[in-house]
Design a protein around this motif. Structure first.
Motif, PDB file in Angstrom:
ATOM      1  N   GLN A 148      36.220 108.068  43.877  1.00 31.51           N
ATOM      2  CA  GLN A 148      37.496 108.458  44.789  1.00 31.51           C
ATOM      3  C   GLN A 148      37.563 107.444  45.927  1.00 31.51           C
ATOM      4  O   GLN A 148      38.500 107.809  46.806  1.00 31.51           O
ATOM      5  CB  GLN A 148      37.073 109.998  45.507  1.00 31.51           C
ATOM      6  N   HIS A 208      42.631 109.390  39.536  1.00 30.92           N
ATOM      7  CA  HIS A 208      43.720 108.939  38.411  1.00 30.92           C
ATOM      8  C   HIS A 208      44.251 107.606  38.741  1.00 30.92           C
ATOM      9  O   HIS A 208      44.474 106.756  38.029  1.00 30.92           O
ATOM     10  CB  HIS A 208      44.845 110.139  38.339  1.00 30.92           C
ATOM     11  N   ARG A 261      41.917 104.723  38.918  1.00 32.43           N
ATOM     12  CA  ARG A 261      41.218 104.177  37.555  1.00 32.43           C
ATOM     13  C   ARG A 261      41.944 104.300  36.475  1.00 32.43           C
ATOM     14  O   ARG A 261      41.853 103.427  35.321  1.00 32.43           O
ATOM     15  CB  ARG A 261      39.873 105.294  37.410  1.00 32.43           C
ATOM     16  N   TYR A 262      43.044 105.199  36.366  1.00 35.62           N
ATOM     17  CA  TYR A 262      43.512 105.579  34.874  1.00 35.62           C
ATOM     18  C   TYR A 262      45.136 105.272  35.078  1.00 35.62           C
ATOM     19  O   TYR A 262      45.830 105.086  34.073  1.00 35.62           O
ATOM     20  CB  TYR A 262      43.562 106.885  34.770  1.00 35.62           C
ATOM     21  N   ALA A 263      45.673 105.097  36.374  1.00 30.22           N
ATOM     22  CA  ALA A 263      47.163 104.665  36.147  1.00 30.22           C
ATOM     23  C   ALA A 263      47.387 103.414  35.458  1.00 30.22           C
ATOM     24  O   ALA A 263      46.805 102.415  35.473  1.00 30.22           O
ATOM     25  CB  ALA A 263      47.782 104.507  37.758  1.00 30.22           C
ATOM     26  N   ARG A 278      45.793 108.171  25.738  1.00 33.24           N
ATOM     27  CA  ARG A 278      46.647 108.476  26.897  1.00 33.24           C
ATOM     28  C   ARG A 278      47.746 109.343  26.833  1.00 33.24           C
ATOM     29  O   ARG A 278      48.086 110.258  27.708  1.00 33.24           O
ATOM     30  CB  ARG A 278      46.939 107.166  27.479  1.00 33.24           C
ATOM     31  N   GLY A 317      41.107 114.319  42.437  1.00 28.79           N
ATOM     32  CA  GLY A 317      41.644 114.428  40.853  1.00 28.79           C
ATOM     33  C   GLY A 317      42.566 113.058  41.000  1.00 28.79           C
ATOM     34  O   GLY A 317      42.610 112.345  40.141  1.00 28.79           O
ATOM     35  N   GLN A 318      43.442 113.141  41.802  1.00 26.91           N
ATOM     36  CA  GLN A 318      44.808 112.413  42.055  1.00 26.91           C
ATOM     37  C   GLN A 318      44.169 111.067  42.395  1.00 26.91           C
ATOM     38  O   GLN A 318      44.587 109.900  41.834  1.00 26.91           O
ATOM     39  CB  GLN A 318      45.583 112.916  42.736  1.00 26.91           C
ATOM     40  N   PHE A 321      47.942 112.336  29.386  1.00 30.33           N
ATOM     41  CA  PHE A 321      48.811 112.066  30.559  1.00 30.33           C
ATOM     42  C   PHE A 321      50.279 112.201  30.021  1.00 30.33           C
ATOM     43  O   PHE A 321      50.537 111.868  28.985  1.00 30.33           O
ATOM     44  CB  PHE A 321      48.660 110.758  31.188  1.00 30.33           C
TER      45      PHE A 321
END
Length: 211
Positions: free
Chosen positions: A157, A99, A102-104, A202, A95-96, A206
């Protein structure tokens, strides 16, 4: 697990991009405001019961049905080892990795490398285990069910399953099961329309702190 056990169920989507996971109704089912969570109307003693956390759900359904969660202690320990390996390792680390890849809001090389490498290590552990075992705990079990959804997202991943031939073989075997095919075919249309770049979305997904 519901498909494998032939249990009837209704999928009730929770739109986490709109904060539906923070409603009192959902928190009464899942205090950690996360999914999955279930309500079994035919719980112990014939009364409804809610269960949150994926491993707890899998264990509950295994005890309820007597399937995929052996009663014999030695076999049960093997299942629980790999079930909690997923809960404490594969799931959180994958999951990290997703993140930060892709999403940071900005690419942080150290974070990407840290989690991508750790997931790679975990796939190596899994590959070694599957060298001499058809499934993680010997026989097909809730441990395999807990892991297959994460392995399905290996590319996100930063992993190449071709590097892990025994994991690749295991994944193909599990994915070929008819109940797994039916489960993987479930699609929530609204989820694909969520704009992960929307600041409002977001803010909900987050950076949450204690409420």
């Amino acid at each position: 697990m519901l498909e494998e056990c032939g249990l009837p169920y209704v999928v009730r989507p929770v739109d986490i991009s709109k904060g539906e996971q923070f409603t009192a109704e959902f928190l009464a089912i899942s205090p950690n405001n996360r999914m999955p969570a279930i309500i079994d109307p035919d719980g112990p003693g014939g009364s409804a019961i809610s269960v949150f956390e994926s491993a707890a759900i899998l264990q509950y359904l295994g005890r309820k049905t007597g399937k995929f969660y052996p009663k014999q202690e030695r076999a049960r320990v093997a299942v629980e080892e790999w079930l909690f390996w997923q809960m404490g390792g594969l799931g959180p680390m994958a999951g990290q990795a997703v993140h930060f890849r892709r999403y940071a809001p900005r690419q942080i090389a150290y974070a990407i490398a840290r989690y991508t490498d750790e997931v790679n290590r975990l796939y190596g552990v899994m590959n070694s285990r599957l060298t001499h075992h058809e499934f993680l705990a010997g026989r097909y079990s809730i441990a395999d069910m807990a892991c297959v959804g994460w392995v399905r997202l290996a590319e996100r991943q930063g992993q190449d399953l071709a590097q892990f031939p025994h994991v690749q073989r295991w994944f193909a075997t599990v994915r070929a099961r008819e109940p797994v095919k039916r489960a993987f075919a479930i699609h929530i249309a609204e989820a694909s329309r969520v704009d992960m770049h929307d600041p409002k979305v977001r803010a909900v997904l987050f950076g949450q702190r204690a409420r």
